[in-house]
Design a protein around this motif. Structure first.
Motif, PDB file in Angstrom:
ATOM      1  N   ASP A   1      -1.672   3.394 -15.081  1.00  0.00           N
ATOM      2  CA  ASP A   1      -1.778   1.726 -15.190  1.00  0.00           C
ATOM      3  C   ASP A   1      -0.669   0.871 -14.259  1.00  0.00           C
ATOM      4  O   ASP A   1      -1.281  -0.427 -13.327  1.00  0.00           O
ATOM      5  CB  ASP A   1      -1.444   1.380 -16.470  1.00  0.00           C
TER       6      ASP A   1
ATOM      7  N   LYS B   1      -6.589  -9.661   0.581  1.00  0.00           N
ATOM      8  CA  LYS B   1      -8.034 -10.160   0.495  1.00  0.00           C
ATOM      9  C   LYS B   1      -7.413 -12.275   1.068  1.00  0.00           C
ATOM     10  O   LYS B   1      -8.004 -12.701   2.001  1.00  0.00           O
ATOM     11  CB  LYS B   1      -8.933 -10.596  -0.449  1.00  0.00           C
TER      12      LYS B   1
ATOM     13  N   ALA C   1       2.072   1.512  -3.449  1.00  0.00           N
ATOM     14  CA  ALA C   1       1.452   2.461  -4.117  1.00  0.00           C
ATOM     15  C   ALA C   1       1.057   3.925  -4.034  1.00  0.00           C
ATOM     16  O   ALA C   1       0.730   4.493  -4.713  1.00  0.00           O
ATOM     17  CB  ALA C   1       0.687   1.642  -4.165  1.00  0.00           C
TER      18      ALA C   1
ATOM     19  N   MET D   1      -2.525   1.710 -10.089  1.00  0.00           N
ATOM     20  CA  MET D   1      -3.540   0.587 -10.587  1.00  0.00           C
ATOM     21  C   MET D   1      -3.351  -0.997  -9.744  1.00  0.00           C
ATOM     22  O   MET D   1      -3.720  -0.980  -9.388  1.00  0.00           O
ATOM     23  CB  MET D   1      -4.534   0.853 -11.739  1.00  0.00           C
ATOM     24  N   GLU D   2      -2.381  -1.377 -10.631  1.00  0.00           N
ATOM     25  CA  GLU D   2      -1.989  -2.383 -10.139  1.00  0.00           C
ATOM     26  C   GLU D   2      -1.710  -2.806  -9.313  1.00  0.00           C
ATOM     27  O   GLU D   2      -1.453  -3.567  -8.842  1.00  0.00           O
ATOM     28  CB  GLU D   2      -0.583  -3.085 -12.006  1.00  0.00           C
ATOM     29  N   LYS D   3      -0.183  -1.457  -8.659  1.00  0.00           N
ATOM     30  CA  LYS D   3      -0.258  -1.710  -7.457  1.00  0.00           C
ATOM     31  C   LYS D   3      -0.753  -2.149  -6.196  1.00  0.00           C
ATOM     32  O   LYS D   3      -0.753  -2.558  -5.488  1.00  0.00           O
ATOM     33  CB  LYS D   3       2.004  -1.010  -7.271  1.00  0.00           C
ATOM     34  N   GLU D   4      -1.480  -0.751  -6.257  1.00  0.00           N
ATOM     35  CA  GLU D   4      -3.289  -1.145  -5.418  1.00  0.00           C
ATOM     36  C   GLU D   4      -4.004  -2.201  -5.745  1.00  0.00           C
ATOM     37  O   GLU D   4      -4.223  -2.777  -4.787  1.00  0.00           O
ATOM     38  CB  GLU D   4      -3.714   0.472  -5.743  1.00  0.00           C
ATOM     39  N   LYS D   5      -4.453  -2.674  -6.556  1.00  0.00           N
ATOM     40  CA  LYS D   5      -4.894  -4.128  -6.625  1.00  0.00           C
ATOM     41  C   LYS D   5      -3.818  -5.227  -6.357  1.00  0.00           C
ATOM     42  O   LYS D   5      -4.797  -6.200  -5.458  1.00  0.00           O
ATOM     43  CB  LYS D   5      -5.288  -4.173  -8.427  1.00  0.00           C
ATOM     44  N   GLU D   6      -2.880  -5.183  -6.596  1.00  0.00           N
ATOM     45  CA  GLU D   6      -1.995  -6.479  -5.496  1.00  0.00           C
ATOM     46  C   GLU D   6      -2.078  -6.285  -4.179  1.00  0.00           C
ATOM     47  O   GLU D   6      -2.126  -7.294  -3.433  1.00  0.00           O
ATOM     48  CB  GLU D   6      -0.873  -5.826  -6.349  1.00  0.00           C
TER      49      GLU D   6
ATOM     50  N   THR E   1       1.167  -0.469  -0.066  1.00  0.00           N
ATOM     51  CA  THR E   1      -0.067   0.434   0.030  1.00  0.00           C
ATOM     52  C   THR E   1       0.962   1.551   0.016  1.00  0.00           C
ATOM     53  O   THR E   1       0.599   1.984  -1.061  1.00  0.00           O
ATOM     54  CB  THR E   1      -0.684  -0.281   1.673  1.00  0.00           C
TER      55      THR E   1
ATOM     56  N   ALA F   1      -4.690  -5.220  -2.383  1.00  0.00           N
ATOM     57  CA  ALA F   1      -5.695  -5.599  -2.190  1.00  0.00           C
ATOM     58  C   ALA F   1      -5.913  -7.264  -1.780  1.00  0.00           C
ATOM     59  O   ALA F   1      -7.216  -7.536  -1.330  1.00  0.00           O
ATOM     60  CB  ALA F   1      -6.957  -4.693  -2.594  1.00  0.00           C
ATOM     61  N   GLU F   2      -5.608  -7.449  -3.375  1.00  0.00           N
ATOM     62  CA  GLU F   2      -6.131  -8.969  -3.126  1.00  0.00           C
ATOM     63  C   GLU F   2      -4.838  -9.752  -2.112  1.00  0.00           C
ATOM     64  O   GLU F   2      -5.489 -10.903  -1.867  1.00  0.00           O
ATOM     65  CB  GLU F   2      -4.747  -9.694  -4.275  1.00  0.00           C
TER      66      GLU F   2
END
Length: 185
Positions: free
Chosen positions: A101, A115, A77, A104-109, A74, A111-112
């Motif tokens: 991009d 989870k 990002a 966004m990819e780092k934020e998605k990583e 986080t 979040a995943e």
């Protein structure tokens, strides 16, 4: 007139006694089916089971480790975004798009990963289940053995949301459960 009043009172008392005796005979068999209950303090038991304490410590350690991993992603990002904001005026459209991009990819990583570790079916849930289930089963079996031995129909946890207002200390089997588990005093 006085004789009839006395006779009426005597007859009334006689009927009351007969009615009372009949009610007693009616409800006497029900009292032989009275259920026995016991109360225990699960928080007290868990506090005195070393395996539970060790499991809690393990969960805290692994949770902190995983939380640090998520926070690192986080933060990465956030740093990428701050750098992007500082340099956005100097970037071409293609470079802006590539940076956006990547952010966004780092934020998605992040979040995943969060989870994966902390989600409803995540690693922390699986770890907690693996560590706590054997302890819970051991306690349950000790409670069941004591309840069957003493003829209790129900054992109630007075620390839960069971709505119990008073639990007699005489019915509390917490120390016996700890003793049965080998942790007695």
């Amino acid at each position: 007139m006085r004789i009839t009043e006395k006779t009426g009172i005597k007859e009334g008392l006689k009927h009351t006694r007969i009615l009372g005796f009949m009610l007693l005979m009616l409800f006497l068999p029900l009292s032989s089916y009275a259920q026995k209950f016991a109360v225990l303090d699960m928080a007290y038991i868990l506090k005195n089971v070393p395996a539970y304490e060790r499991a809690g410590e393990q969960l805290n350690q692994v949770s902190k480790k995983w939380q640090a991993e998520v926070e690192a992603l986080t933060l990465e990002a956030q740093t990428m975004y701050k750098n992007y904001q500082n340099e956005v005026v100097f970037l071409s459209q293609e470079q802006k798009k590539a940076r956006q991009d990547a952010i966004m990819e780092k934020e998605k990583e992040a979040a995943e990963l969060k989870k994966k570790y902390f989600g409803p079916e995540g690693e922390l849930f699986k770890k907690r289940t693996a560590l706590m289930t054997p302890i819970q089963e051991e306690i349950y079996n000790a409670v069941k053995d004591i309840a069957e031995l003493r003829g209790y129909q129900m054992v109630i946890d007075k620390t839960g949301n069971s709505g119990i207002i008073y639990g007699s200390p005489k019915a509390d089997i917490s120390n016996e459960v700890l003793q049965k588990l080998g942790y007695g005093r």
